[in-house]
Structures are given as C-alpha cells and as structure tokens.
Design an enzyme around this catalytic site. Sequence first.
Site, PDB file in Angstrom:
ATOM      1  CG  ASN A 162      -7.975 -23.281  64.751  1.00  0.00           C
ATOM      2  OD1 ASN A 162      -9.204 -23.239  64.694  1.00  0.00           O
ATOM      3  ND2 ASN A 162      -7.257 -24.154  64.064  1.00  0.00           N
ATOM      4  NE  ARG A 195      -5.800 -23.896  54.591  1.00  0.00           N
ATOM      5  CZ  ARG A 195      -6.161 -24.854  55.459  1.00  0.00           C
ATOM      6  NH1 ARG A 195      -7.418 -24.906  55.915  1.00  0.00           N
ATOM      7  NH2 ARG A 195      -5.307 -25.740  55.875  1.00  0.00           N
ATOM      8  CG  PHE A 210      -8.789 -33.938  66.652  1.00  0.00           C
ATOM      9  CD1 PHE A 210      -9.566 -33.198  65.765  1.00  0.00           C
ATOM     10  CD2 PHE A 210      -7.594 -34.487  66.194  1.00  0.00           C
ATOM     11  CE1 PHE A 210      -9.157 -33.002  64.457  1.00  0.00           C
ATOM     12  CE2 PHE A 210      -7.182 -34.291  64.879  1.00  0.00           C
ATOM     13  CZ  PHE A 210      -7.972 -33.548  64.010  1.00  0.00           C
ATOM     14  NE  ARG A 222      -6.647 -21.323  62.061  1.00  0.00           N
ATOM     15  CZ  ARG A 222      -6.753 -22.272  61.142  1.00  0.00           C
ATOM     16  NH1 ARG A 222      -5.707 -22.610  60.403  1.00  0.00           N
ATOM     17  NH2 ARG A 222      -7.894 -22.898  60.963  1.00  0.00           N
ATOM     18  CE  LYS A 258     -12.237 -23.543  62.977  1.00  0.00           C
ATOM     19  NZ  LYS A 258     -11.156 -24.505  63.347  1.00  0.00           N
ATOM     20  CB  THR A 286      -3.753 -26.162  61.617  1.00  0.00           C
ATOM     21  OG1 THR A 286      -3.961 -26.277  60.214  1.00  0.00           O
ATOM     22  CG2 THR A 286      -4.911 -26.789  62.364  1.00  0.00           C
ATOM     23  CG  HIS A 315     -13.258 -23.974  58.149  1.00  0.00           C
ATOM     24  ND1 HIS A 315     -12.564 -25.150  58.007  1.00  0.00           N
ATOM     25  CD2 HIS A 315     -13.973 -23.827  57.006  1.00  0.00           C
ATOM     26  CE1 HIS A 315     -12.856 -25.682  56.822  1.00  0.00           C
ATOM     27  NE2 HIS A 315     -13.713 -24.900  56.202  1.00  0.00           N
ATOM     28  CE1 TYR A 353     -13.315 -28.657  60.500  1.00  0.00           C
ATOM     29  CE2 TYR A 353     -14.960 -28.333  62.205  1.00  0.00           C
ATOM     30  CZ  TYR A 353     -13.873 -27.879  61.468  1.00  0.00           C
ATOM     31  OH  TYR A 353     -13.346 -26.626  61.727  1.00  0.00           O
ATOM     32  CD  GLU A 402     -14.853 -27.017  53.677  1.00  0.00           C
ATOM     33  OE1 GLU A 402     -14.586 -25.785  53.591  1.00  0.00           O
ATOM     34  OE2 GLU A 402     -14.044 -27.853  54.121  1.00  0.00           O
TER      35      GLU A 402
HETATM   36  N1  LIG Z   1      -8.301 -30.741  69.746  1.00  0.00           N
HETATM   37  C1  LIG Z   1      -7.624 -30.867  68.600  1.00  0.00           C
HETATM   38  N2  LIG Z   1      -8.119 -30.240  67.530  1.00  0.00           N
HETATM   39  C2  LIG Z   1      -7.440 -30.375  66.377  1.00  0.00           C
HETATM   40  C3  LIG Z   1      -6.252 -31.131  66.229  1.00  0.00           C
HETATM   41  N3  LIG Z   1      -5.832 -31.063  64.935  1.00  0.00           N
HETATM   42  C4  LIG Z   1      -6.723 -30.300  64.309  1.00  0.00           C
HETATM   43  N4  LIG Z   1      -7.692 -29.884  65.188  1.00  0.00           N
HETATM   44  C5  LIG Z   1      -8.839 -29.032  64.912  1.00  0.00           C
HETATM   45  O1  LIG Z   1      -9.472 -29.519  63.762  1.00  0.00           O
HETATM   46  C6  LIG Z   1      -9.603 -28.480  62.816  1.00  0.00           C
HETATM   47  C7  LIG Z   1      -9.539 -29.078  61.435  1.00  0.00           C
HETATM   48  O2  LIG Z   1      -8.230 -29.576  61.183  1.00  0.00           O
HETATM   49  P1  LIG Z   1      -7.559 -29.394  59.769  1.00  0.00           P
HETATM   50  O3  LIG Z   1      -8.622 -29.413  58.721  1.00  0.00           O
HETATM   51  O4  LIG Z   1      -6.443 -30.352  59.683  1.00  0.00           O
HETATM   52  O5  LIG Z   1      -6.921 -27.939  59.910  1.00  0.00           O
HETATM   53  P2  LIG Z   1      -7.252 -26.619  59.105  1.00  0.00           P
HETATM   54  O6  LIG Z   1      -7.683 -26.965  57.718  1.00  0.00           O
HETATM   55  O7  LIG Z   1      -6.129 -25.655  59.270  1.00  0.00           O
HETATM   56  O8  LIG Z   1      -8.443 -26.044  59.946  1.00  0.00           O
HETATM   57  P3  LIG Z   1      -9.923 -25.803  59.446  1.00  0.00           P
HETATM   58  O9  LIG Z   1      -9.832 -24.602  58.580  1.00  0.00           O
HETATM   59  O10 LIG Z   1     -10.700 -25.578  60.730  1.00  0.00           O
HETATM   60  O11 LIG Z   1     -10.398 -27.028  58.692  1.00  0.00           O
HETATM   61  C8  LIG Z   1      -8.465 -27.513  63.126  1.00  0.00           C
HETATM   62  O12 LIG Z   1      -8.742 -26.199  62.744  1.00  0.00           O
HETATM   63  C9  LIG Z   1      -8.380 -27.621  64.627  1.00  0.00           C
HETATM   64  O13 LIG Z   1      -9.284 -26.710  65.261  1.00  0.00           O
HETATM   65  C10 LIG Z   1      -5.748 -31.781  67.390  1.00  0.00           C
HETATM   66  O14 LIG Z   1      -4.735 -32.468  67.361  1.00  0.00           O
HETATM   67  N5  LIG Z   1      -6.480 -31.621  68.542  1.00  0.00           N
HETATM   68 MG   LIG Z   2      -9.356 -28.141  57.296  1.00  0.00          MG
END
Ligand SMILES: Nc1nc2c(ncn2[C@@H]2O[C@H](COP(=O)(O)OP(=O)(O)OP(=O)(O)O)[C@@H](O)[C@H]2O)c(=O)[nH]1
Ligand SMILES: [Mg+2]
Length: 139
Positions: free
Chosen positions: A114, A87, A59, A104, A11, A93, A117, A51, A128
């Site tokens: 973080n 993962r 968010f 992370r 990212k 996350t 992705h 997304y 994707e």
């Molecule tokens: N600001 C904020 N960002 C969030 C929050 N929860 C998730 N995110 C962001 O949204 C992204 C996508 O969320 P998820 O798909 O649930 O998490 P993930 O699959 O581990 O992350 P990705 O690989 O980026 O998709 C996360 O990687 C975070 O950067 C939150 O509560 N606040």
């Molecule tokens: Mg995700």
Amino acid sequence: MAAEQTLILVKPDGVARGLVGEVVSRIERKGYTIEALELRTLERETAEEHYGEHVDKPFFGELVDFITSGPLVAMCVSGDDAIVGMRTIMGATNPIEATPGSIRGDFATVIGENIVHGSDSTESATRELGIFFPDRVPG
Ligand SMILES: Nc1nc2c(ncn2[C@@H]2O[C@H](COP(=O)(O)OP(=O)(O)OP(=O)(O)O)[C@@H](O)[C@H]2O)c(=O)[nH]1
Ligand SMILES: [Mg+2]
C-alpha cells in the site's frame, strides 16, 4: 492545531514503481515540510522493531519480508497536525477502501502493498522517528 513531526515511509513497492517523486510532491503541495529524507534498505531487526505492535498478527512475517525486500525512502515530515494530516493524504490502510485522490486510493490495489507508511499517533511518531531519525526526536 499543533506543530507535529511524523515518520513517513515510501515502502519498497512505492520505490520500485517510481512513486517517490509523486509522494514527495503531494507532501510538499499540501504544505508540509520534509525535514529529513533517506533511501535505505532495512535490516530485519529494524523492521521488527518498527512494526513491533503487529508482532502477534498472522501477517507479521509477510509484513517484515515485504518492508525489507528492497530500498525504501524514510522521511521526517513536519507541519500543523501533520500526523493525522498525512494519514488523510495516504488514505485508508486497505487500498480498496481508500478514497480516490489519496495516495493509496490512487496507486494501490492490495493491503500488503500500500505504498506508504505514516505514524498513527504522537506516541508512534516519537517512537518511530527514534528508530529512523534519532537526531530529530526532542529531548
Ligand atoms: N498482508 C497483510 N498485510 C496487512 C494486513 N493488515 C495490515 N497489513 C499491512 O500492515 C501494515 C500495518 O498495518 P496498520 O498499522 O494496521 O495500518 P496502517 O497504520 O494504515 O499502515 P502503516 O502506515 O503501514 O502502519 C499495513 O500498512 C499493511 O501493509 C493484512 O490483513 N494482511
Ligand atoms: Mg500503522
């Protein structure tokens, strides 16, 4: 065990901090193959599609602002069970819950920034990869 392809993004925070080589190195060291790699800055429309599952989250706006804020590095990564395997390498996350030794866990402090992705299922990977590397999706 299944041969899989997954979409990995370094990212904008990871690119800005000079962590592309670190992430690429961890992927290669694990034994996965980088099939395609591109540095690009996302249009808002592309980020909203990527997304899309989070469109109703509070968010979402912040997430799209962040992912379009600068260049990212998109990769198609392949290997045995690469979706779950990546993962695991990435860590939880929320970086405060991510195990030390994960990307992370080692490099991030806040959930909104973080570093990486990774697709979370075969369905997500197909969807994707279709956005970022349409040539790499079978069929
Ligand atoms: N600001 C904020 N960002 C969030 C929050 N929860 C998730 N995110 C962001 O949204 C992204 C996508 O969320 P998820 O798909 O649930 O998490 P993930 O699959 O581990 O992350 P990705 O690989 O980026 O998709 C996360 O990687 C975070 O950067 C939150 O509560 N606040
Ligand atoms: Mg995700």
